[in-house]
Design an enzyme around this catalytic site. Structure first.
Site, short mmCIF file in Angstrom:
data_model
loop_
_atom_site.label_atom_id
_atom_site.label_comp_id
_atom_site.label_asym_id
_atom_site.label_seq_id
_atom_site.Cartn_x
_atom_site.Cartn_y
_atom_site.Cartn_z
N THR A 43 0.82 -1.21 0.00
CA THR A 43 0.00 0.00 0.00
C THR A 43 0.85 1.26 0.00
O THR A 43 0.36 2.33 -0.38
CB THR A 43 -0.93 0.03 1.22
N TYR B 67 7.96 -7.72 -8.09
CA TYR B 67 7.59 -6.50 -7.38
C TYR B 67 7.24 -5.40 -8.36
O TYR B 67 6.21 -4.72 -8.23
CB TYR B 67 8.75 -6.08 -6.47
N SER C 60 17.54 -3.75 4.17
CA SER C 60 18.03 -2.64 3.34
C SER C 60 17.77 -1.30 4.01
O SER C 60 18.64 -0.42 4.05
CB SER C 60 17.39 -2.69 1.95
N ASP D 255 9.35 1.22 4.67
CA ASP D 255 10.46 0.62 5.40
C ASP D 255 11.34 1.67 6.04
O ASP D 255 11.71 1.56 7.22
CB ASP D 255 11.30 -0.24 4.45
N GLY E 222 12.27 -10.25 4.41
CA GLY E 222 11.16 -9.32 4.45
C GLY E 222 11.15 -8.46 5.69
O GLY E 222 10.12 -7.92 6.06
N LEU E 223 12.29 -8.32 6.36
CA LEU E 223 12.39 -7.53 7.58
C LEU E 223 13.16 -6.23 7.35
O LEU E 223 13.60 -5.58 8.28
CB LEU E 223 13.06 -8.35 8.69
#
Length: 413
Positions: free
Chosen positions: A36, A255, A159, A203, A155-156
């Site tokens: 989102t 992606y 980066s 992120d 997925g944590l």
């Protein structure tokens, strides 16, 4: 040895002196709100206790030299040459090793933001300390050593943790005076334009704005944020991360394809972004777009609503009230956005079958990790069941650990 120790030791071994300081930034778990962010929507992540550390020192040269515990050798570049490396053209790999593009890309983005005369860009709101009295910019050479305990490819947001640690260090050493939201924007630009990964800003914002015992509600259009207490500890709940060990890479096709579908959906609806669509608009969406594009749009629209509903549930009814929303999010990602995997589905289904309050995949998908909200008393049972289910399916053994909402960037030494 801690990751902070590893960064310091790597720096000392390479340069035979101690760094000027060690800065760190956290990874993140996204509680809910997947894909989102680049649709200008809503997200609800929290920073975790796993962090990336950057040992950094000014050198008096015009070079940036970067080392990492997870790659051999040293990458170096003259500061004035960074705009020759970046931006990375769409669909191409960076001109430097990808891991170093996160670091060098942050330095490049900071210079572009500051209006370093050598870049040809104008100043964009940095404090006056970005320039010395004689007009020379403060972008001096640095040595950087990186180490991390954020699992990579799970997925944590390993980066964003790198970007946050490096941006915080350079912000201090170059005396730029930037606020956390601006540093998050710098990190996003590095990831989008230097690395070439078409991610949103969730992120970086989550990492930069982390608070203990709270998630961060982010409006990705306005960048307004609100700290939302989770209440996990008081409710006797744990957030169990199930790292499937299936690695993903955002800079590759899946992606970008999802993002393109979202942009097409917004165009067909005649709106700026899918943030401007509501659940009530879905019947019209089904009429004007193909079936695949519609399902991509339906995920984003319903996921935005689930984020709002989760905020309401946490603030009004407590964390046990969010279980069904987590499950609905996973179903939407599995069926409509098609970013789950068989390993993630097994992790979620097994956790739910063993009394998890809720569970969902987290992160960009195509591998990575799931999270399960589990009563402390059920933690071992859920963990054992997931490991057994993976073994029975012939999957690699997953890496399981708990996370808790934690603080954002800091200077550790």
């Amino acid at each position: 040895m801690t990751a902070a120790d590893a960064a310091r030791d790597l720096f000392v071994a390479a340069h035979d002196r101690r760094p000027d300081g060690i800065w760190s930034a956290p990874g993140r778990v996204n509680l809910i709100g997947e894909h989102t962010d680049y649709n200008e929507g809503f997200v609800l992540p929290f920073a975790i206790q796993h962090r990336t550390y950057a040992a950094v020192a000014l050198t008096g040269t015009d070079e940036i030299r970067v080392r990492s515990t997870f790659a051999e050798g040293e990458v170096k570049a003259h500061i004035s040459d960074l705009d020759g490396f970046f931006p990375t053209p769409a669909g191409q790999v960076p001109a430097v090793p990808e891991w170093s593009a996160y670091v060098l890309g942050v330095a490049w983005a900071l210079r572009m933001r500051a209006g370093d005369p050598s870049t040809g860009s104008g100043a964009q709101g940095l404090s006056s300390t970005a320039q010395d009295p004689d007009g020379a910019t403060r972008f001096r050479g640095v040595d950087i050593a990186i180490a991390s305990d954020v699992p990579v490819g799970a997925g944590l947001s390993s980066s964003a943790a790198i970007e946050g640690a490096v941006a915080s260090a350079l912000n201090d050493l170059w005396e730029l005076g930037l606020d956390p939201v601006t540093l998050a924007q710098i990190g996003r630009r590095a990831e989008n334009e230097a690395v070439g990964a078409p991610t949103g800003i969730m992120d970086q914002m989550s990492s930069m704005l982390g608070q203990p015992d709270a998630a961060t509600f982010i409006d990705c259009r306005s960048l307004q944020t609100r700290s939302i207490p989770t209440g996990f500890h008081d409710a006797g709940l744990e957030v169990l991360v199930i790292d499937t060990q299936v690695k993903h890479a955002h800079a590759t096709g899946g992606y970008g394809e999802r993002r393109a579908s979202c942009e097409l959906g917004a165009k067909l609806l005649g709106i700026r972004s899918l943030r401007d669509a509501s659940v009530a608009d879905l019947p019209r969406a089904a009429e004007v777009m193909d079936e695949v594009t519609f399902r991509r749009v339906r995920h984003i629209v319903t996921e935005n609503q689930r984020v709002l509903d989760t905020v309401e549930a946490l603030t009004q009814r407590g964390p046990r009230a969010i279980g069904d929303l987590l499950v609905a999010s996973h179903v939407s990602m599995r069926d409509d956005f098609e970013i789950s995997s068989v390993e993630l589905d097994v992790a979620v289904d097994t956790a739910l079958a063993n009394s998890a309050v809720g569970a969902r995949m987290t992160g960009g998908g195509f591998g990575g990790a799931a999270i399960a909200l589990v009563a402390h008393a059920d933690l071992q049972r859920v963990s054992d069941a997931v490991i057994a289910a993976f073994a029975q399916a012939g999957f690699a053994t997953p890496h399981l650990f708990t996370v808790e909402p934690s603080e954002g960037p800091r200077r550790d030494a």
